[in-house]
Motif scaffolding. Structure first.
Motif, PDB file in Angstrom:
ATOM      1  N   THR A 106       0.833  -1.205   0.000  1.00  0.00           N
ATOM      2  CA  THR A 106       0.000   0.000   0.000  1.00  0.00           C
ATOM      3  C   THR A 106       0.867   1.254   0.000  1.00  0.00           C
ATOM      4  N   THR A 107       1.872   1.281   0.836  1.00  0.00           N
ATOM      5  CA  THR A 107       2.775   2.438   0.898  1.00  0.00           C
ATOM      6  C   THR A 107       3.457   2.677  -0.440  1.00  0.00           C
ATOM      7  N   GLU A 112       3.700   6.167  -5.423  1.00  0.00           N
ATOM      8  CA  GLU A 112       3.608   6.419  -6.857  1.00  0.00           C
ATOM      9  C   GLU A 112       2.404   7.306  -7.178  1.00  0.00           C
ATOM     10  N   LEU A 113       1.286   7.081  -6.474  1.00  0.00           N
ATOM     11  CA  LEU A 113       0.107   7.930  -6.691  1.00  0.00           C
ATOM     12  C   LEU A 113       0.409   9.370  -6.288  1.00  0.00           C
ATOM     13  N   ALA A 114       1.137   9.572  -5.191  1.00  0.00           N
ATOM     14  CA  ALA A 114       1.479  10.920  -4.735  1.00  0.00           C
ATOM     15  C   ALA A 114       2.287  11.662  -5.793  1.00  0.00           C
ATOM     16  N   GLU A 115       3.182  10.954  -6.456  1.00  0.00           N
ATOM     17  CA  GLU A 115       3.969  11.588  -7.520  1.00  0.00           C
ATOM     18  C   GLU A 115       3.077  12.034  -8.671  1.00  0.00           C
ATOM     19  N   LEU A 258     -14.058  10.980   8.679  1.00  0.00           N
ATOM     20  CA  LEU A 258     -13.395   9.695   8.867  1.00  0.00           C
ATOM     21  C   LEU A 258     -11.898   9.879   9.102  1.00  0.00           C
ATOM     22  N   ARG A 259     -11.317  10.899   8.482  1.00  0.00           N
ATOM     23  CA  ARG A 259      -9.898  11.184   8.720  1.00  0.00           C
ATOM     24  C   ARG A 259      -9.660  11.529  10.188  1.00  0.00           C
ATOM     25  N   ARG A 361      -2.416  10.379   4.565  1.00  0.00           N
ATOM     26  CA  ARG A 361      -1.481  11.025   3.647  1.00  0.00           C
ATOM     27  C   ARG A 361      -2.119  12.088   2.763  1.00  0.00           C
ATOM     28  N   PHE A 362      -3.434  11.967   2.512  1.00  0.00           N
ATOM     29  CA  PHE A 362      -4.093  12.879   1.564  1.00  0.00           C
ATOM     30  C   PHE A 362      -5.340  13.489   2.195  1.00  0.00           C
ATOM     31  N   PRO A 363      -5.171  14.378   3.170  1.00  0.00           N
ATOM     32  CA  PRO A 363      -6.337  14.945   3.866  1.00  0.00           C
ATOM     33  C   PRO A 363      -7.235  15.773   2.961  1.00  0.00           C
TER      34      PRO A 363
END
Length: 389
Positions: A106-107, A112-115, A258-259, A361-363
């Motif tokens: 997952t990490t 890769e998605l963050a990039e 949920l975050r 990671r993606f609030p």
């Protein structure tokens, strides 16, 4: 496909068991569907049932025949024999061992998605939703990473054979995918025989060589088990991962809540499973003359359990059209009885890991638009879901 809820409601308004033009019955009520899924008088449409049908051509497609050899289309005693041979695949000990591996995959995928997101909106399904399940099951079975994308694409094509009313072009795609899947897993088993280890496939080889003295019979069972577990783990879990992200992001306040309250991730997963199940319907056959929802049904009658309609039955879940994380309601999405989903706990493990890291990671994650769906009746599939931060 995008919003099937009005269709489910309309069919339910016609009754708990609605006749179809092809001679089956659509089941819409929660209790009726639950009764069929768990009842011993209801079977899956195996080879014996297929042979009794007047139109046998419908069932002679190679891909349909292939899937009829898997656990999902076996009745006792054959189902019992194979099921005992593989044991409880994803018990607590197995999930504990798999947890760190799933977290690691997952990490890596979210890195890769963050990039991609740093450069603008990016698709979630192909690089993450589709790849986490195959990375997990691939590690578990010892499938080389370079083959992962190939197997994902074959699985998408093979699934057409499991549709309710596949057309000729879909069956042709499924036939070719099935041929390639058989070749791939047959070779994988042969190679593993020459160097067995501590992986699951090696364990199955040792088990079935003892249970089936005939090597050809053992290899056939090993092939159907390995192929089925892989295909089942990919198609449905991929859709679950994409669906839960989409349904949470439909309301930015829901994502934010949920975050801030991640202890409710499991509840969010269950509500996504109830609200928008990855499988729309499943088929069962009456083992004897019987009565269902007040309707007399003859032996061999086909009924179709509509998971979504049952999950949205207001008698089972109040205000079923609301997505309520704290609902604590009921759903039949993983089935019931001897055919309860083998990979249910693994799917939960993957979804829990993915949601936990996404929320952290993606609030500000959001979606510019709705997802795109494949045109299917049984296996719901999100083709793409664009995300942005």
């Amino acid at each position: 496909m995008a919003e099937p809820f009005p269709v489910w409601n309309e069919i339910r308004s016609l009754g708990e068991a609605v006749p179809t033009p092809w001679g089956g019955w659509l089941l819409t009520g929660f209790d009726v569907c639950n009764q069929v899924l768990r009842g011993r008088d209801w079977l899956v449409p195996d080879f014996a049932w297929q042979a009794r049908q007047p139109d046998t051509e419908r069932w002679q497609a190679p891909a349909t025949q292939e899937m009829s050899r898997t656990l999902s289309r076996l009745n006792p005693p054959m189902h019992t024999h194979q099921r005992r041979g593989i044991g409880n695949l994803f018990d607590r000990a197995a999930l504990t061992r798999l947890g760190p591996m799933v977290d690691g995959h997952t990490t890596h995928l979210l890195d890769e998605l963050a990039e991609r997101l740093a450069r603008g909106p990016a698709d979630f399904v192909r690089p993450v939703g589709e790849m986490l399940p195959i990375a997990t099951i691939g590690d578990w079975l010892g499938i080389p990473p370079e083959d992962h994308r190939y197997l994902v694409e074959l699985t998408h094509d093979q699934a057409h054979a499991q549709e309710l009313l596949p057309n000729k072009s879909q069956l042709a795609l499924s036939e070719e995918a099935t041929r390639q899947l058989r070749g791939y897993f047959t070779q994988l088993i042969a190679e593993r025989r020459t160097a067995t280890g501590e992986d699951v496939l090696s364990s199955w080889i040792r088990t079935w060589d003892e249970l089936e003295p005939d090597r050809e019979s053992a290899d056939e069972i090993l092939y159907t088990l390995t192929m089925f577990v892989t295909v089942a783990a990919l198609e449905t879990t991929t859709t679950l991962l994409s669906t839960v992200v989409w349904r949470l992001l439909q309301d930015p306040a829901r994502w934010d809540w949920l975050r801030r309250n991640p202890e409710h991730i499991d509840s969010a997963l269950d509500e996504a499973l109830r609200y928008d199940p990855p499988i729309q319907l499943n088929t069962r056959i009456a083992a004897v003359d019987t009565e269902l929802a007040g309707i007399p049904l003859a032996k061999d009658t086909m009924v179709h359990v509509m998971y979504g309609a049952a999950n949205h039955d207001p008698r089972a879940n109040d205000n079923p059209g609301d997505f309520d994380i704290l609902r604590g309601g009921n759903h039949l999405t993983f089935g019931g009885g001897i055919h309860y989903c083998l990979g249910a706990q693994l799917a939960r493990l993957e979804a829990r890991a993915l949601l936990g890291q996404l929320l952290e990671r993606f609030p500000t994650l959001h979606t510019p638009g709705a997802p795109h769906y494949a045109s299917r009746m049984v296996f719901r599939r999100i083709i793409s879901l664009e995300l942005a931060v």
